[in-house]
Every structure is written in structure tokens, then in C-alpha cells.
Enzyme design. Structure first.
Site, PDB file in Angstrom:
ATOM      1  N   GLY A 226      17.852 -78.546  27.348  1.00  9.40           N
ATOM      2  CA  GLY A 226      16.984 -78.455  28.130  1.00  9.40           C
ATOM      3  C   GLY A 226      15.632 -77.925  27.882  1.00  9.40           C
ATOM      4  O   GLY A 226      15.356 -78.055  26.477  1.00  9.40           O
ATOM      5  N   ASN A 227      14.762 -77.375  28.259  1.00 12.63           N
ATOM      6  CA  ASN A 227      13.539 -76.881  28.013  1.00 12.63           C
ATOM      7  C   ASN A 227      13.686 -75.192  27.377  1.00 12.63           C
ATOM      8  O   ASN A 227      14.418 -74.623  27.617  1.00 12.63           O
ATOM      9  CB  ASN A 227      12.625 -76.721  29.207  1.00 12.63           C
ATOM     10  CG  ASN A 227      12.805 -75.912  30.096  1.00 12.63           C
ATOM     11  OD1 ASN A 227      12.574 -74.447  30.147  1.00 12.63           O
ATOM     12  ND2 ASN A 227      13.315 -76.191  31.220  1.00 12.63           N
ATOM     13  N   GLU A 248      19.885 -77.095  22.543  1.00  9.10           N
ATOM     14  CA  GLU A 248      19.092 -78.344  22.111  1.00  9.10           C
ATOM     15  C   GLU A 248      17.834 -78.499  22.870  1.00  9.10           C
ATOM     16  O   GLU A 248      18.038 -79.007  24.324  1.00  9.10           O
ATOM     17  CB  GLU A 248      20.104 -79.579  22.856  1.00  9.10           C
ATOM     18  CG  GLU A 248      21.290 -79.405  21.863  1.00  9.10           C
ATOM     19  CD  GLU A 248      21.284 -80.108  20.563  1.00  9.10           C
ATOM     20  OE1 GLU A 248      20.251 -80.875  20.407  1.00  9.10           O
ATOM     21  OE2 GLU A 248      22.015 -79.877  19.366  1.00  9.10           O
ATOM     22  N   CYS A 282      14.247 -86.684  25.445  1.00  4.81           N
ATOM     23  CA  CYS A 282      13.802 -85.611  24.594  1.00  4.81           C
ATOM     24  C   CYS A 282      13.216 -86.010  23.240  1.00  4.81           C
ATOM     25  O   CYS A 282      12.307 -85.461  22.685  1.00  4.81           O
ATOM     26  CB  CYS A 282      14.972 -84.626  24.529  1.00  4.81           C
ATOM     27  SG  CYS A 282      16.348 -85.563  23.797  1.00  4.81           S
TER      28      CYS A 282
HETATM   29  P1  NAD Z   1      16.782 -79.182  33.875  1.00  7.95           P
HETATM   30  O1  NAD Z   1      15.423 -78.579  34.681  1.00  7.95           O
HETATM   31  O2  NAD Z   1      17.794 -79.884  34.486  1.00  7.95           O
HETATM   32  O3  NAD Z   1      17.363 -77.685  33.343  1.00  7.95           O
HETATM   33  C1  NAD Z   1      18.386 -77.787  32.477  1.00  7.95           C
HETATM   34  C2  NAD Z   1      19.519 -76.887  32.817  1.00  7.95           C
HETATM   35  O4  NAD Z   1      19.124 -75.711  33.008  1.00  7.95           O
HETATM   36  C3  NAD Z   1      20.103 -77.091  34.427  1.00  7.95           C
HETATM   37  O5  NAD Z   1      21.671 -77.250  34.057  1.00  7.95           O
HETATM   38  C4  NAD Z   1      19.575 -76.149  35.134  1.00  7.95           C
HETATM   39  O6  NAD Z   1      20.378 -76.000  36.058  1.00  7.95           O
HETATM   40  C5  NAD Z   1      19.662 -75.047  33.905  1.00  7.95           C
HETATM   41  N1  NAD Z   1      18.654 -74.101  34.416  1.00  7.95           N
HETATM   42  C6  NAD Z   1      17.312 -74.131  34.986  1.00  7.95           C
HETATM   43  N2  NAD Z   1      16.691 -72.930  35.186  1.00  7.95           N
HETATM   44  C7  NAD Z   1      17.416 -72.078  34.961  1.00  7.95           C
HETATM   45  C8  NAD Z   1      17.332 -70.630  34.829  1.00  7.95           C
HETATM   46  N3  NAD Z   1      16.412 -69.931  35.098  1.00  7.95           N
HETATM   47  N4  NAD Z   1      18.606 -70.019  34.105  1.00  7.95           N
HETATM   48  C9  NAD Z   1      19.641 -70.576  33.940  1.00  7.95           C
HETATM   49  N5  NAD Z   1      19.805 -71.948  33.787  1.00  7.95           N
HETATM   50  C10 NAD Z   1      18.628 -72.687  34.268  1.00  7.95           C
HETATM   51  O7  NAD Z   1      16.024 -79.884  32.592  1.00  7.95           O
HETATM   52  P2  NAD Z   1      14.791 -79.518  32.025  1.00  7.95           P
HETATM   53  O8  NAD Z   1      14.936 -78.313  31.066  1.00  7.95           O
HETATM   54  O9  NAD Z   1      13.730 -80.199  32.577  1.00  7.95           O
HETATM   55  O10 NAD Z   1      15.178 -80.907  30.854  1.00  7.95           O
HETATM   56  C11 NAD Z   1      13.955 -81.143  30.131  1.00  7.95           C
HETATM   57  C12 NAD Z   1      13.732 -80.434  28.798  1.00  7.95           C
HETATM   58  O11 NAD Z   1      15.026 -80.686  28.018  1.00  7.95           O
HETATM   59  C13 NAD Z   1      12.688 -81.073  27.855  1.00  7.95           C
HETATM   60  O12 NAD Z   1      11.807 -80.231  27.477  1.00  7.95           O
HETATM   61  C14 NAD Z   1      13.594 -82.011  27.012  1.00  7.95           C
HETATM   62  O13 NAD Z   1      12.794 -82.347  25.662  1.00  7.95           O
HETATM   63  C15 NAD Z   1      14.569 -81.032  26.809  1.00  7.95           C
HETATM   64  N6  NAD Z   1      15.771 -81.867  26.357  1.00  7.95           N
HETATM   65  C16 NAD Z   1      16.331 -81.726  25.186  1.00  7.95           C
HETATM   66  C17 NAD Z   1      17.478 -82.725  24.696  1.00  7.95           C
HETATM   67  C18 NAD Z   1      17.886 -82.384  23.335  1.00  7.95           C
HETATM   68  O14 NAD Z   1      19.148 -83.100  23.376  1.00  7.95           O
HETATM   69  N7  NAD Z   1      17.269 -81.650  22.549  1.00  7.95           N
HETATM   70  C19 NAD Z   1      17.764 -83.620  25.556  1.00  7.95           C
HETATM   71  C20 NAD Z   1      17.320 -83.601  26.855  1.00  7.95           C
HETATM   72  C21 NAD Z   1      16.336 -83.027  27.257  1.00  7.95           C
END
Ligand code: NAD
Length: 495
Positions: A226-227, A248, A282
Site C-alpha cells: 500500500g502507500n 511493498e 503501483c
Molecule cells: P489501501 O487504501 O487499500 O490501503 C492498503 C491497506 O492498508 C488496506 O488493507 C487498508 O485497510 C490498510 N490501511 C489503510 N489505512 C490504515 C491505517 N491507518 N492503519 C492500518 N492499516 C491501514 O491502498 P492504498 O494504500 O491506497 O494503495 C495504493 C498505494 O499502494 C500506492 O502508493 C501504490 O503504489 C501502492 N501499491 C504498491 C504495490 C507494490 O506491490 N509495491 C502494489 C499495489 C499498490
């Protein structure tokens, strides 16, 4: 307890238990705090999986393979269910859902099944003369109970492909899908406990409160995709238990285009990598660094490539996805004012449609260049030469991927030696994920750790050092005190 002595199929009691334990209850807050109920649920889920791990049921290779085969069967038999969920969440075309999510995970399973025995084999390590006779080897052991937190953009692949590694390594696992892809999350919660050993795999649905409650528990590894903002929260929570993490993350992945390359072909590849999943990938090329005089031709070829892939009206194309929610739609809409609009720009908030969009003459410090775009907006920034391109890249956070389109071997060598990124691809974006032998992961701000194939096994195992030295003959006598002058001389010579 091995898979051969215990049926893996879910009986009614297991089903009831896994539904109760594996999903969260209502009564949670939405502001990031956790209610006692949520924490209790998380604690009991982890306790249940820890207890299962302690029985040793996940250790036999037969159990691991049975899980992978069961996951494979589930994906094949219920492909329509998962494809429908991906369509509901992201308007993902069934073919794209297959290639980038379901089929992708099947490949990961097949690759793992093919090589698992070899990967698990203990490795002999040479023993120095001073310690002989002795035998040294490394053995991989499972870590225990791991937590997999996945995002919404590839909500199936990014939950299941780490799970493949976790199970292949012999762990129990909690999967926490993204609440922003609710249909896929619900499908995973419904089907995973039915297909897999419910004592070893739990799905916990939910958002911040549920994830926060999980992160309060002690896991043996936390795998987060995620982010970076949440990545920091995950790492801080894991630090309290000294739990290792894989992060990741994302960032701005540049695509460098040099003169002398086939610009029409490069534009097609960039458009393909950028606009799949409506840019919510991503590793998608975030922006183009157009070297020298390549920008005008690139603008033309990108426009043609978009039209060839999605037609004159991409809104009508069944192959073009939608933005995940209104928040992201509004965030992306605000970026459309930068630079000069080359193509795209159309949008419809009601259907969260945002056309494949190319912006030219974008200033390096424009808002669209300050954050990861994560949507179908492609800025082109001009740079005079490769030196300037390398300086541009190295002045910023290390990207998750760097792409280059160049006919020059020297440029390839320079980019390889003088830049740092999670991955470096020449001639094609995104495709390194589909090479199971390559590790997938970031560096610096784009993440820490990697996975896929054997690298997943590295991530989800501990490599244990095993040394076995017979008590006789006691060749260590020389090292025991008291240290006489003669012993000391010999020790200095031999060690
Ligand atoms: P998202 O909002 O779905 O969050 C990811 C996860 O984190 C979710 O399961 C969510 O429930 C959890 N989460 C959110 N806020 C939280 C908190 N405060 N505390 C604990 N857990 C929490 O996804 P996103 O972050 O918007 O995803 C997009 C980002 O992820 C982009 O930056 C993208 O580049 C990155 N990404 C990376 C990869 C990789 O493989 N490197 C793949 C996909 C996405």
C-alpha cells in the site's frame, strides 16, 4: 499432523468457527481507534492460528502443496465469482482480471509447486579447517503466523500471491483485504476459508479499526502492500513486537525515452503499462522523461496508441477500467490542469470515468509531479540529455520501477550503474512482475523486502544455521583455556 492423515476439507464446525473468528464484528469505530470487541476478535484469531502452528500441521511439505493445489482449484473453479467481484470494484475487464490477477496468481502457484522441493532442500555450507570435522548446513523453517495486508488496486493478486509464499513456507496466515475493494474482499472472506485449511488461514475484513487491532497483535511477519504513510504506521506497530516487515510501497516510476529508439513502439508499451487498470498500478509508468527532441513524436504516438487500444471514446470501451472511488477521482481531476493537454481529460464523476490523459510540457515541480499519480494521467517532462534524466531521477525518491526505451547499450549500462530503483526494465513496463525468478519489491521510499517465487520463500522463512560437530575427536581442545604460549601460537596460526 500431516495432510495425508487429516482431511483439509472444511467441515461444518470448522466453517462456523472460521466465519466467527475470521471476520470482524460490527461495533467498530471509523476514526482509527479500536473497540474492545475488535481487539478481542483480532487477538482470538491470532491465538487460534498460533495454536494451529504449534501443532505442526503446517510444516509438512505435503500440507503446503495441498494448500497451494486447493487455492489453484478455487481460482479455476470460481474464476467467474472473482472476475465479477473485480468488475464490481474496479470495472476490470475479465481478460485483464485473468492476466493480471487470477491467471497471475495461478502462475505463481504453479511455479512454486514446481520448485518447492528444491527450494526447501537444506544447503550444505563449507566448514573451515579449524572447525573440522563438522558439517554445516542451512535449513528453512516457517516463521509462524504472518499478517498480509493488501490494497485495493489488484485486490486479489496482492492478497493471494503473498499468501502463496506464506503457505509454501509453512506458515499460518491472516489475510486482510482492502476495504476499498469490498466485492473482492467479501469474495476472499467467503471462499478462502472454504478452500484452504481454516485452522491455518483466516480472512479478516475491514478498514482502519480492524487493521489497527490486528497490528496490536504479535505476528511473526507483517507483509504490507500500500502507500508509504500507512507503511510507516505498519512498521511502527511491528517494531513494538520486533516483528520483521515487508513493505511493498509505491512512488513515481519514470519512463525514460531516448532518441534513436522506435518511438511508436515505445509509446504503445508505455500506454499499455500506464492505462491498464485505469492507471491504478503501483508499477505503472508515472511520467515520461522525454530526452532531447522525442517529446512531439511521443505525444503523437501516445495519442494514436490510446486510440488503438481503447477507441475514440474510451468511456465506451469494455477494456478500460474506472477509478476506485470518488476521493481518488477528485484527487486525479485536480491534477489535470498541469501542462498542456495532449489527449484525454474527459471525465464523469458519476461513473468515476477518467479518460486516458497525456499532459505535455509539464514543469518538474508541477503538482502532478509532486505525488504518485496512481491514475490514468501521464505527464511528459522534457530533459535535454541522459545526464539530465539521470540527475532528475536520482534527485528524487528511489522509484519502485524505472523504465527506459533506448537503443544504446551505453545508456542501458549507465542507467543500471547510476540509478537505484526496485526494478529496471528496458523496453517494457510492468512485465518484471510476471518473471517469477525476479524479486518484486522496492528500495528506500518504494519499499523494503521483496517476493515472488523463491524470493517469497526467503521472505516468509527463517534460514536457520545448523552446525554439527562430533564430540570426538576433541579437536577444540586447542581452544580451551588455559592459554599457554604454545597454544596461543597454534591458535593464531590456525584461526
Ligand atoms: P489501501 O487504501 O487499500 O490501503 C492498503 C491497506 O492498508 C488496506 O488493507 C487498508 O485497510 C490498510 N490501511 C489503510 N489505512 C490504515 C491505517 N491507518 N492503519 C492500518 N492499516 C491501514 O491502498 P492504498 O494504500 O491506497 O494503495 C495504493 C498505494 O499502494 C500506492 O502508493 C501504490 O503504489 C501502492 N501499491 C504498491 C504495490 C507494490 O506491490 N509495491 C502494489 C499495489 C499498490
Amino acid at each position: 499432523m500431516s495432510a495425508s492423515t487429516e482431511p483439509l476439507a472444511l467441515d461444518a464446525a470448522d466453517a462456523a468457527a472460521s466465519t466467527t473468528d475470521g471476520t470482524t464484528t460490527d461495533g467498530t469505530t471509523t476514526d482509527g481507534t479500536t473497540t474492545d470487541g475488535t481487539v478481542t476478535d483480532a487477538a482470538s484469531t491470532v491465538a487460534r492460528l498460533n495454536a494451529a502452528f504449534a501443532t505442526g500441521r503446517t510444516r509438512p511439505v505435503a500440507w503446503r502443496k495441498a494448500q497451494l493445489r486447493a487455492l489453484r482449484r478455487l481460482l479455476v473453479e470460481q474464476e467467474a465469482v472473482f472476475a465479477a467481484a473485480l468488475w464490481a470494484d474496479l470495472g476490470k475487464n475479465a481478460t485483464e482480471a485473468h492476466t493480471t490477477e487470477i491467471g497471475f496468481t495461478l502462475n505463481e502457484i504453479d511455479h512454486t509447486l514446481r520448485h518447492l522441493d528444491r527450494w526447501l532442500r537444506p544447503r550444505r555450507v563449507p566448514v573451515p579447517l579449524s572447525l573440522q570435522p563438522a558439517r554445516a548446513r542451512t535449513v528453512r523453517e516457517p516463521l509462524g503466523t504472518v499478517l498480509i495486508i493488501s490494497p485495493w488496486n489488484y485486490p486479489l493478486q496482492l492478497a493471494l500471491s503473498p499468501l502463496v509464499g506464506a503457505l509454501a513456507a509453512g506458515n499460518t496466515a491472516v489475510v486482510k483485504p482492502s476495504e476499498l475493494a469490498p466485492a473482492t474482499s467479501a469474495a476472499l472472506a467467503e471462499w478462502l476459508p472454504r478452500a484452504l485449511d481454516p485452522r491455518a488461514v483466516a480472512v479478516v475484513e475491514g478498514g482502519v479499526p480492524e487493521t489497527t487491532a490486528l497490528l496490536e497483535q504479535r505476528f511473526d511477519h507483517v507483509f504490507y502492500t500500500g502507500n508509504g504513510t500507512v507503511g510507516r504506521i505498519v512498521m511502527a506497530a511491528a517494531a513494538r513486537h520486533l516483528t520483521p516487515v515487508t513493505l511493498e510501497l509505491g512512488g513515481k516510476s519514470p519512463a525514460v525515452v531516448e532518441p534513436g529508439t522506435d518511438l511508436a513502439a515505445a509509446a504503445r508499451r508505455i500506454a499499455w503499462g500506464k492505462f491498464m487498470n485505469a492507471g491504478q498500478t503501483c508499477v505503472a509508468p508515472d511520467y515520461v522523461l522525454a530526452v532531447g527532441d522525442t517529446a512531439p513524436a511521443l505525444e503523437r504516438h501516445l495519442t494514436e496508441a490510446i486510440r488503438a487500444m481503447y477507441g475514440a471514446d474510451p468511456a465506451a470501451s469494455p477494456d478500460y477500467g474506472r477509478i476506485v472511488n470518488e476521493r481518488h477521482f477528485d484527487r486525479l481531476s485536480a491534477l489535470l490542469g498541469d501542462g498542456r493537454l495532449v489527449t484525454g481529460g474527459d471525465r464523469d464523476r458519476a461513473t468515476r470515468y477518467l479518460a486516458p490523459t497525456v499532459l505535455a510540457d509539464v514543469e518538474p515541480d508541477a503538482p502532478v509531479m509532486r505525488e504518485e499519480i496512481f491514475g490514468p494521467v501521464l505527464p511528459i517532462v522534457r530533459v535535454p540529455d541522459l545526464d539530465a534524466a539521470i540527475a532528475f531521477i536520482t534527485a528524487r525518491d528511489k522509484p519502485l520501477a524505472l523504465y527506459a526505451f533506448t537503443a544504446s547499450a551505453r545508456s542501458k549500462a549507465r542507467l543500471t550503474a547510476q540509478t537505484s530503483s526496485g526494478a529496471l526494465n528496458f523496453g517494457v513496463p510492468n512485465a518484471h512482475l510476471a518473471v517469477p525468478g525476479l524479486p518484486f519489491g522496492g528500495v528506500g521510499e518504494s519499499g523494503t523486502g521483496g517476493y515472488h517465487g523463491r524470493h517469497s520463500l526467503d521472505t516468509f522463512s527463517h534460514t536457520k544455521a545448523v552446525l554439527d560437530k562430533p564430540l570426538r575427536a576433541d579437536t577444540l581442545r586447542l581452544a580451551y583455556p588455559p592459554f599457554t604460549a604454545r597454544k596461543s601460537g597454534l591458535l593464531r596460526r590456525f584461526l
